[in-house]
Write a protein that holds these residues in place. Structure first.
Motif: not given
Length: 94
Positions: A54-76
């Protein structure tokens, strides 16, 4: 002898309050290696695997660079892409 109390109709009209701290279960399917690492890290941090995940997920969804990385890796679809906005108090919203 008749007991007085609430009847079934009075109980049915009572509304339950929605908890503001309600938890939502998410059960990720982890491969063996990831599960092993999560288990070891949770043990090293002296917390449960669920708390650590839960802490790892919370950190990831609140970190702009991680959000961008996921969206670049998995473009929808572009219309669903989220743009993180950092508020003055430090929280992220999108």
């Amino acid at each position: 002898m008749q007991l007085q109390g609430r009847g079934p109709t009075e109980q049915a009209t009572k509304q339950r309050k929605t908890r503001s701290d309600k938890k939502h279960k998410v059960l990720p399917a982890l491969d063996f290696d990831t599960h092993h690492k999560l288990k070891r890290l949770a043990l090293a941090c002296d917390i449960t695997k669920t708390e650590l995940a839960a802490a790892i997920i919370k950190m990831a969804v609140n970190h702009p660079e991680i959000i961008k990385w996921f969206q670049d890796k998995h473009p929808g679809p572009k219309e669903f892409r989220v743009i993180p906005v950092r508020h003055p108090d430090g929280r992220i919203e999108y």
